[in-house]
Design an enzyme around this catalytic site. Sequence first.
Site, PDB file in Angstrom:
ATOM      1  N   GLU A   1      -4.079   1.928  -3.124  1.00  0.00           N
ATOM      2  CA  GLU A   1      -5.371   2.408  -2.615  1.00  0.00           C
ATOM      3  C   GLU A   1      -5.281   3.587  -1.649  1.00  0.00           C
ATOM      4  O   GLU A   1      -6.284   4.238  -1.400  1.00  0.00           O
ATOM      5  CB  GLU A   1      -6.163   1.262  -1.977  1.00  0.00           C
ATOM      6  CG  GLU A   1      -5.686   0.899  -0.602  1.00  0.00           C
ATOM      7  CD  GLU A   1      -6.859   0.510   0.287  1.00  0.00           C
ATOM      8  OE1 GLU A   1      -7.998   0.499  -0.177  1.00  0.00           O
ATOM      9  OE2 GLU A   1      -6.600   0.244   1.462  1.00  0.00           O
ATOM     10  N   ASN A   2      -4.070   3.857  -1.116  1.00  0.00           N
ATOM     11  CA  ASN A   2      -3.912   5.009  -0.209  1.00  0.00           C
ATOM     12  C   ASN A   2      -2.963   6.050  -0.796  1.00  0.00           C
ATOM     13  O   ASN A   2      -2.396   6.858  -0.062  1.00  0.00           O
ATOM     14  CB  ASN A   2      -3.364   4.552   1.149  1.00  0.00           C
ATOM     15  CG  ASN A   2      -4.227   3.491   1.809  1.00  0.00           C
ATOM     16  OD1 ASN A   2      -3.790   2.371   2.015  1.00  0.00           O
ATOM     17  ND2 ASN A   2      -5.463   3.843   2.111  1.00  0.00           N
TER      18      ASN A   2
ATOM     19  N   HIS B   1      -6.605  -8.197   0.243  1.00  0.00           N
ATOM     20  CA  HIS B   1      -6.611  -6.988   1.044  1.00  0.00           C
ATOM     21  C   HIS B   1      -7.503  -7.242   2.262  1.00  0.00           C
ATOM     22  O   HIS B   1      -8.735  -7.183   2.162  1.00  0.00           O
ATOM     23  CB  HIS B   1      -7.145  -5.843   0.187  1.00  0.00           C
ATOM     24  CG  HIS B   1      -6.843  -4.489   0.723  1.00  0.00           C
ATOM     25  ND1 HIS B   1      -5.603  -3.908   0.614  1.00  0.00           N
ATOM     26  CD2 HIS B   1      -7.605  -3.596   1.400  1.00  0.00           C
ATOM     27  CE1 HIS B   1      -5.628  -2.713   1.186  1.00  0.00           C
ATOM     28  NE2 HIS B   1      -6.834  -2.503   1.677  1.00  0.00           N
TER      29      HIS B   1
ATOM     30  N   HIS C   1      -0.673  -2.395   6.512  1.00  0.00           N
ATOM     31  CA  HIS C   1       0.442  -1.452   6.405  1.00  0.00           C
ATOM     32  C   HIS C   1       1.677  -1.887   7.183  1.00  0.00           C
ATOM     33  O   HIS C   1       2.688  -1.192   7.162  1.00  0.00           O
ATOM     34  CB  HIS C   1       0.027  -0.026   6.824  1.00  0.00           C
ATOM     35  CG  HIS C   1      -0.926   0.615   5.886  1.00  0.00           C
ATOM     36  ND1 HIS C   1      -1.240   1.958   5.909  1.00  0.00           N
ATOM     37  CD2 HIS C   1      -1.652   0.094   4.862  1.00  0.00           C
ATOM     38  CE1 HIS C   1      -2.123   2.234   4.953  1.00  0.00           C
ATOM     39  NE2 HIS C   1      -2.393   1.104   4.319  1.00  0.00           N
TER      40      HIS C   1
ATOM     41  N   ASP D   1       0.806  -1.226   0.000  1.00  0.00           N
ATOM     42  CA  ASP D   1       0.000   0.000   0.000  1.00  0.00           C
ATOM     43  C   ASP D   1       0.845   1.286   0.000  1.00  0.00           C
ATOM     44  O   ASP D   1       1.508   1.587   0.989  1.00  0.00           O
ATOM     45  CB  ASP D   1      -0.919   0.038   1.224  1.00  0.00           C
ATOM     46  CG  ASP D   1      -1.670  -1.269   1.454  1.00  0.00           C
ATOM     47  OD1 ASP D   1      -1.105  -2.350   1.198  1.00  0.00           O
ATOM     48  OD2 ASP D   1      -2.814  -1.216   1.935  1.00  0.00           O
TER      49      ASP D   1
ATOM     50  N   HIS E   1     -10.397   1.356   0.316  1.00  0.00           N
ATOM     51  CA  HIS E   1     -10.371   2.813   0.089  1.00  0.00           C
ATOM     52  C   HIS E   1     -10.444   3.192  -1.386  1.00  0.00           C
ATOM     53  O   HIS E   1     -10.237   4.361  -1.725  1.00  0.00           O
ATOM     54  CB  HIS E   1      -9.106   3.419   0.702  1.00  0.00           C
ATOM     55  CG  HIS E   1      -9.138   3.474   2.198  1.00  0.00           C
ATOM     56  ND1 HIS E   1     -10.004   4.288   2.895  1.00  0.00           N
ATOM     57  CD2 HIS E   1      -8.432   2.795   3.130  1.00  0.00           C
ATOM     58  CE1 HIS E   1      -9.821   4.122   4.196  1.00  0.00           C
ATOM     59  NE2 HIS E   1      -8.879   3.211   4.369  1.00  0.00           N
TER      60      HIS E   1
ATOM     61  N   HIS F   1      -3.141  -4.237   3.275  1.00  0.00           N
ATOM     62  CA  HIS F   1      -4.114  -3.479   4.066  1.00  0.00           C
ATOM     63  C   HIS F   1      -3.638  -3.092   5.471  1.00  0.00           C
ATOM     64  O   HIS F   1      -3.958  -2.002   5.920  1.00  0.00           O
ATOM     65  CB  HIS F   1      -5.458  -4.209   4.193  1.00  0.00           C
ATOM     66  CG  HIS F   1      -6.467  -3.501   5.074  1.00  0.00           C
ATOM     67  ND1 HIS F   1      -7.025  -2.289   4.726  1.00  0.00           N
ATOM     68  CD2 HIS F   1      -6.991  -3.811   6.276  1.00  0.00           C
ATOM     69  CE1 HIS F   1      -7.865  -1.903   5.682  1.00  0.00           C
ATOM     70  NE2 HIS F   1      -7.857  -2.803   6.642  1.00  0.00           N
TER      71      HIS F   1
HETATM   72 FE   FE2 Z   1      -7.006  -0.928   3.039  1.00  0.00          FE
END
Ligand code: FE2
Length: 276
Positions: free
Chosen positions: A39-40, A153, A180, A8, A68, A178
């Site tokens: 996604e982030n 995820h 992190h 991510d 996200h 997901h």
């Molecule tokens: Fe996520």
Amino acid sequence: MRILFLGDVVGRSGRAAVLETLPKLRERYRADFVVVNGENSAGGFGISEAIFNELLDAGADVVTTGNHVWDQREALVFIERHDRLLRPVNFPAGTPGRGAGLFKAANGMDVLVVNAQGRVFMADLDDPFRAVEQELSACGLKSGTDAILIDFHAEATSEKQAMAHFVDGRATAVIGTHTHVPTADEFVLNGGTAYISDAGMCGDFDSILGMDKEEPIARFLTKIHSRRFAPSMGEATVCGVAIEVDDATGLAKAIAPVRLGGRLSQVEPAFWLDPA
Ligand code: FE2
């Protein structure tokens, strides 16, 4: 075949690190195929079309996402223009975009990428196991493609391990995203599927999951939401995994972590480094 996966990408710091590092890594590792979870990547929430294109220009073949994915509303529209942007395959029927795709690697081989999302401590989506099963039965290892990479995820390590064992011997790799935070459990399962519970983020680890520390701490202390979460701007660690694929079977020969820059201990896949 050599597949590089980066976890991510969080905000500007994560983006800057990936845009700077990925072209060099792609060359140094002679990677045939690169997947990045984005996604982030836009301010810590979602992805914009401009950032998606930057990630492709830096060397990503496919960008995966997760819960996200729609935080930047434009993604609902531009995802329809881009085959190389995936959202979780088990979102409700009729959701824009797609959750899986067949792509050409630099060595000419085909790679099926599936993006799925867990349901434990997360939104109540369709069953990710049956959704993945459907993709595998439509395009199996060596019957329809040369390699299969699943970005799962999910929050719960139990659900991630279950997915890996569920597809063991039928997919090249199940890579968790997901949380992190990179885990140290990368290995090749008995059936030949490479696995890690979480690849970790590309972001500043002097943070709370890539975000400035003050607001999350205040929320834990007071339960009051005072400000929006803002991505932490210190130097990012680029986190991911390297997967060496057995071209004869499409299964994994080896998996190893990649962690470069920023605050975490530094590690590179020894099996891809030329002897000095
Ligand atoms: Fe996520």
